[in-house]
Write a protein that holds these residues in place. Structure first.
Motif, PDB file in Angstrom:
ATOM      1  N   LEU A   1       0.818  -1.211   0.000  1.00  0.00           N
ATOM      2  CA  LEU A   1       0.000   0.000   0.000  1.00  0.00           C
ATOM      3  C   LEU A   1       0.855   1.265   0.000  1.00  0.00           C
ATOM      4  O   LEU A   1       0.521   2.253  -0.673  1.00  0.00           O
ATOM      5  CB  LEU A   1      -0.938  -0.001   1.206  1.00  0.00           C
ATOM      6  N   SER A   2       1.940   1.276   0.735  1.00  0.00           N
ATOM      7  CA  SER A   2       2.789   2.470   0.803  1.00  0.00           C
ATOM      8  C   SER A   2       3.315   2.846  -0.572  1.00  0.00           C
ATOM      9  O   SER A   2       3.278   4.024  -0.963  1.00  0.00           O
ATOM     10  CB  SER A   2       3.952   2.247   1.777  1.00  0.00           C
ATOM     11  N   ALA A   3       3.823   1.874  -1.310  1.00  0.00           N
ATOM     12  CA  ALA A   3       4.365   2.156  -2.641  1.00  0.00           C
ATOM     13  C   ALA A   3       3.281   2.674  -3.565  1.00  0.00           C
ATOM     14  O   ALA A   3       3.504   3.596  -4.364  1.00  0.00           O
ATOM     15  CB  ALA A   3       4.999   0.893  -3.219  1.00  0.00           C
ATOM     16  N   TYR A   4       2.085   2.103  -3.456  1.00  0.00           N
ATOM     17  CA  TYR A   4       0.969   2.502  -4.305  1.00  0.00           C
ATOM     18  C   TYR A   4       0.518   3.922  -3.981  1.00  0.00           C
ATOM     19  O   TYR A   4       0.379   4.767  -4.865  1.00  0.00           O
ATOM     20  CB  TYR A   4      -0.183   1.514  -4.117  1.00  0.00           C
ATOM     21  N   LYS A   5       0.284   4.194  -2.711  1.00  0.00           N
ATOM     22  CA  LYS A   5      -0.201   5.516  -2.303  1.00  0.00           C
ATOM     23  C   LYS A   5       0.853   6.596  -2.555  1.00  0.00           C
ATOM     24  O   LYS A   5       0.525   7.715  -2.986  1.00  0.00           O
ATOM     25  CB  LYS A   5      -0.607   5.495  -0.833  1.00  0.00           C
ATOM     26  N   ASN A   6       2.113   6.283  -2.297  1.00  0.00           N
ATOM     27  CA  ASN A   6       3.174   7.260  -2.511  1.00  0.00           C
ATOM     28  C   ASN A   6       3.416   7.545  -3.991  1.00  0.00           C
ATOM     29  O   ASN A   6       4.076   8.533  -4.334  1.00  0.00           O
ATOM     30  CB  ASN A   6       4.465   6.789  -1.843  1.00  0.00           C
ATOM     31  N   ALA A   7       2.870   6.679  -4.856  1.00  0.00           N
ATOM     32  CA  ALA A   7       2.945   6.936  -6.296  1.00  0.00           C
ATOM     33  C   ALA A   7       1.798   7.828  -6.764  1.00  0.00           C
ATOM     34  O   ALA A   7       1.671   8.133  -7.955  1.00  0.00           O
ATOM     35  CB  ALA A   7       2.917   5.613  -7.056  1.00  0.00           C
ATOM     36  N   GLY A   8       0.947   8.237  -5.802  1.00  0.00           N
ATOM     37  CA  GLY A   8      -0.147   9.137  -6.133  1.00  0.00           C
ATOM     38  C   GLY A   8      -1.347   8.468  -6.753  1.00  0.00           C
ATOM     39  O   GLY A   8      -2.198   9.133  -7.366  1.00  0.00           O
ATOM     40  N   LEU A   9      -1.470   7.167  -6.573  1.00  0.00           N
ATOM     41  CA  LEU A   9      -2.583   6.423  -7.161  1.00  0.00           C
ATOM     42  C   LEU A   9      -3.768   6.391  -6.200  1.00  0.00           C
ATOM     43  O   LEU A   9      -3.599   6.534  -4.983  1.00  0.00           O
ATOM     44  CB  LEU A   9      -2.113   5.020  -7.530  1.00  0.00           C
ATOM     45  N   PRO A  10      -4.976   6.188  -6.718  1.00  0.00           N
ATOM     46  CA  PRO A  10      -6.191   6.368  -5.906  1.00  0.00           C
ATOM     47  C   PRO A  10      -6.399   5.307  -4.831  1.00  0.00           C
ATOM     48  O   PRO A  10      -6.292   4.114  -5.085  1.00  0.00           O
ATOM     49  CB  PRO A  10      -7.319   6.318  -6.940  1.00  0.00           C
ATOM     50  N   CYS A  11      -6.700   5.799  -3.631  1.00  0.00           N
ATOM     51  CA  CYS A  11      -7.023   4.935  -2.505  1.00  0.00           C
ATOM     52  C   CYS A  11      -8.424   5.273  -1.998  1.00  0.00           C
ATOM     53  O   CYS A  11      -9.046   6.238  -2.436  1.00  0.00           O
ATOM     54  CB  CYS A  11      -5.995   5.095  -1.384  1.00  0.00           C
ATOM     55  N   ALA A  12      -8.904   4.447  -1.072  1.00  0.00           N
ATOM     56  CA  ALA A  12     -10.246   4.639  -0.523  1.00  0.00           C
ATOM     57  C   ALA A  12     -10.243   4.208   0.929  1.00  0.00           C
ATOM     58  O   ALA A  12      -9.264   3.643   1.426  1.00  0.00           O
ATOM     59  CB  ALA A  12     -11.274   3.848  -1.325  1.00  0.00           C
ATOM     60  N   SER A  13     -11.344   4.485   1.639  1.00  0.00           N
ATOM     61  CA  SER A  13     -11.447   4.061   3.035  1.00  0.00           C
ATOM     62  C   SER A  13     -11.485   2.541   3.121  1.00  0.00           C
ATOM     63  O   SER A  13     -11.958   1.856   2.211  1.00  0.00           O
ATOM     64  CB  SER A  13     -12.694   4.658   3.683  1.00  0.00           C
ATOM     65  N   TYR A  14     -11.011   2.029   4.237  1.00  0.00           N
ATOM     66  CA  TYR A  14     -10.862   0.581   4.415  1.00  0.00           C
ATOM     67  C   TYR A  14     -12.214  -0.058   4.770  1.00  0.00           C
ATOM     68  O   TYR A  14     -12.642  -0.059   5.923  1.00  0.00           O
ATOM     69  CB  TYR A  14      -9.844   0.279   5.504  1.00  0.00           C
ATOM     70  N   LYS A  15     -12.874  -0.588   3.768  1.00  0.00           N
ATOM     71  CA  LYS A  15     -14.116  -1.339   3.971  1.00  0.00           C
ATOM     72  C   LYS A  15     -14.306  -2.276   2.793  1.00  0.00           C
ATOM     73  O   LYS A  15     -13.755  -2.051   1.706  1.00  0.00           O
ATOM     74  CB  LYS A  15     -15.313  -0.402   4.115  1.00  0.00           C
ATOM     75  N   GLN A  16     -15.077  -3.314   3.018  1.00  0.00           N
ATOM     76  CA  GLN A  16     -15.294  -4.300   1.963  1.00  0.00           C
ATOM     77  C   GLN A  16     -16.123  -3.703   0.842  1.00  0.00           C
ATOM     78  O   GLN A  16     -17.063  -2.953   1.078  1.00  0.00           O
ATOM     79  CB  GLN A  16     -15.986  -5.554   2.530  1.00  0.00           C
ATOM     80  N   GLU A  17     -15.755  -4.053  -0.385  1.00  0.00           N
ATOM     81  CA  GLU A  17     -16.552  -3.636  -1.545  1.00  0.00           C
ATOM     82  C   GLU A  17     -17.934  -4.273  -1.468  1.00  0.00           C
ATOM     83  O   GLU A  17     -18.079  -5.420  -1.016  1.00  0.00           O
ATOM     84  CB  GLU A  17     -15.851  -4.049  -2.837  1.00  0.00           C
ATOM     85  N   GLU A  18     -18.929  -3.560  -1.913  1.00  0.00           N
ATOM     86  CA  GLU A  18     -20.300  -4.056  -1.858  1.00  0.00           C
ATOM     87  C   GLU A  18     -20.767  -4.537  -3.238  1.00  0.00           C
ATOM     88  O   GLU A  18     -20.181  -4.202  -4.255  1.00  0.00           O
ATOM     89  CB  GLU A  18     -21.239  -2.953  -1.351  1.00  0.00           C
ATOM     90  N   ASN A  19     -21.850  -5.315  -3.220  1.00  0.00           N
ATOM     91  CA  ASN A  19     -22.502  -5.790  -4.442  1.00  0.00           C
ATOM     92  C   ASN A  19     -21.547  -6.535  -5.376  1.00  0.00           C
ATOM     93  O   ASN A  19     -21.553  -6.338  -6.594  1.00  0.00           O
ATOM     94  CB  ASN A  19     -23.143  -4.614  -5.198  1.00  0.00           C
ATOM     95  N   LEU A  20     -20.728  -7.394  -4.789  1.00  0.00           N
ATOM     96  CA  LEU A  20     -19.817  -8.201  -5.592  1.00  0.00           C
ATOM     97  C   LEU A  20     -20.577  -9.366  -6.216  1.00  0.00           C
ATOM     98  O   LEU A  20     -21.314 -10.082  -5.540  1.00  0.00           O
ATOM     99  CB  LEU A  20     -18.672  -8.741  -4.713  1.00  0.00           C
ATOM    100  N   LEU A  21     -20.400  -9.560  -7.516  1.00  0.00           N
ATOM    101  CA  LEU A  21     -21.027 -10.683  -8.185  1.00  0.00           C
ATOM    102  C   LEU A  21     -20.296 -11.965  -7.814  1.00  0.00           C
ATOM    103  O   LEU A  21     -19.059 -11.988  -7.766  1.00  0.00           O
ATOM    104  CB  LEU A  21     -20.996 -10.484  -9.701  1.00  0.00           C
ATOM    105  N   LYS A  22     -21.036 -13.032  -7.549  1.00  0.00           N
ATOM    106  CA  LYS A  22     -20.428 -14.294  -7.171  1.00  0.00           C
ATOM    107  C   LYS A  22     -19.535 -14.814  -8.290  1.00  0.00           C
ATOM    108  O   LYS A  22     -19.927 -14.824  -9.454  1.00  0.00           O
ATOM    109  CB  LYS A  22     -21.502 -15.328  -6.828  1.00  0.00           C
ATOM    110  N   GLY A  23     -18.330 -15.216  -7.925  1.00  0.00           N
ATOM    111  CA  GLY A  23     -17.390 -15.718  -8.908  1.00  0.00           C
ATOM    112  C   GLY A  23     -17.539 -17.204  -9.153  1.00  0.00           C
ATOM    113  O   GLY A  23     -18.308 -17.900  -8.478  1.00  0.00           O
ATOM    114  N   ASN A  24     -16.776 -17.713 -10.127  1.00  0.00           N
ATOM    115  CA  ASN A  24     -16.826 -19.139 -10.461  1.00  0.00           C
ATOM    116  C   ASN A  24     -15.524 -19.861 -10.116  1.00  0.00           C
ATOM    117  O   ASN A  24     -15.248 -20.947 -10.627  1.00  0.00           O
ATOM    118  CB  ASN A  24     -17.168 -19.341 -11.932  1.00  0.00           C
ATOM    119  N   PHE A  25     -14.726 -19.254  -9.233  1.00  0.00           N
ATOM    120  CA  PHE A  25     -13.458 -19.862  -8.819  1.00  0.00           C
ATOM    121  C   PHE A  25     -13.681 -21.265  -8.243  1.00  0.00           C
ATOM    122  O   PHE A  25     -14.624 -21.498  -7.494  1.00  0.00           O
ATOM    123  CB  PHE A  25     -12.784 -18.981  -7.765  1.00  0.00           C
TER     124      PHE A  25
END
Length: 277
Positions: free
Chosen positions: A118-142
């Motif tokens: 995360l540090s390398a990503y954020k320090n590169a100026g790339l977009p981050c968000a608050s720490y919470k689970q993504e919602e409305n995830l479609l069920k995968g076929n893994f």
């Protein structure tokens, strides 16, 4: 594709098959501190290997979940058979290699660790968000396909002391390995598995990133491993995967993880322990 850079990930963000997993731990025994708390990469899905992706019926912490449970939980995260998975954590490289090895063991090879996390990503100026689970995830076929050769148990490690068929590499600090420093967990012996060799996980890292391959080659050459099969161990199966990943970048040796690690081996007096004076 075992280790990818922030630039690589930046160029793949629009790939519809890309899934980013946040494996940031709630705590750690290495006394590491996260640079950024309460944040994650934008769109990342939280991979909870401490409460969800774990064998909750085992009295040993952090043990791999069953093939069935892994399949179910991955599908809930929307992971598909053709997903390109990048896993990271907020400590640079810490818990993410264990998740990488978990996917490898469960038959999904298109998975990599984000170098620097995360540090390398954020320090590169790339977009981050608050720490919470993504919602409305479609069920995968893994569908998991467990490779039993990737995981070793205490019986195998015990028999290997006499047979010396495989080399056990311990990722704990040298003080814990030699028995000169106490274990951070209570009621735990200090010392190491007989015949094991020591490679502290911090030796393969530089400021939260993996050292260059040239340096990794030198580190592993000093261990004189030849073509031996390798079994990686640590305190509880987490940092062992850091040096497992490092070795996989430069060595063709067959590799596996002793999942119980020292939290199993060092508990009580069931297993033999060596110390150095």
């Amino acid at each position: 594709m075992n280790l990818v850079s922030v630039n690589w990930l930046k160029n793949e963000l629009s790939n519809p098959n890309l899934i980013i997993l946040d494996a940031s731990p709630l705590s750690n025994k290495a006394n590491l501190t996260a640079e950024f708390l309460g944040e994650k990469i934008k769109g990342a899905r939280i991979f909870d290997s401490e409460k969800v992706f774990v064998d909750t019926e085992s009295n040993i912490p952090n043990m791999f979940p069953s093939e069935e449970k892994f399949t179910k939980e991955c599908q809930q995260l929307g992971i598909n058979k053709n997903s390109i998975i990048v896993v990271y954590d907020n400590l640079g490289i810490y818990l993410s290699p264990r998740v990488w090895w978990m996917f490898k063991t469960m038959g999904h090879t298109n998975v990599a660790v984000l170098d620097g996390g995360l540090s390398a990503y954020k320090n590169a100026g790339l977009p981050c968000a608050s720490y919470k689970q993504e919602e409305n995830l479609l069920k995968g076929n893994f569908e998991a396909d467990f490779n039993i050769e990737n995981i070793k148990d205490s019986n195998f490690v015990l028999e290997n002391i006499a047979s010396k068929k495989e080399v056990v590499i311990d990722a704990r600090g040298n003080g814990r390995f030699t028995g000169k420093l106490p274990e951070p967990r209570v009621n735990m012996q200090s010392g190491h598995i007989p015949n094991a060799i020591n490679l502290p996980f911090s030796n393969v890292l530089d400021n939260g990133k993996m050292k260059p391959k040239s340096q990794l080659k030198s580190i592993f050459n000093e261990l004189d491993l030849a073509n031996n099969n390798l079994v990686f161990s640590c305190g509880s199966g987490v940092t062992a995967c850091i040096i497992l990943l490092a070795s996989d970048l430069v060595l063709d040796n067959k590799k596996s993880l002793y999942d119980g690690s020292w939290v199993e081996w060092g508990a009580g007096t069931k297993f033999p322990v060596e110390k150095e004076s």
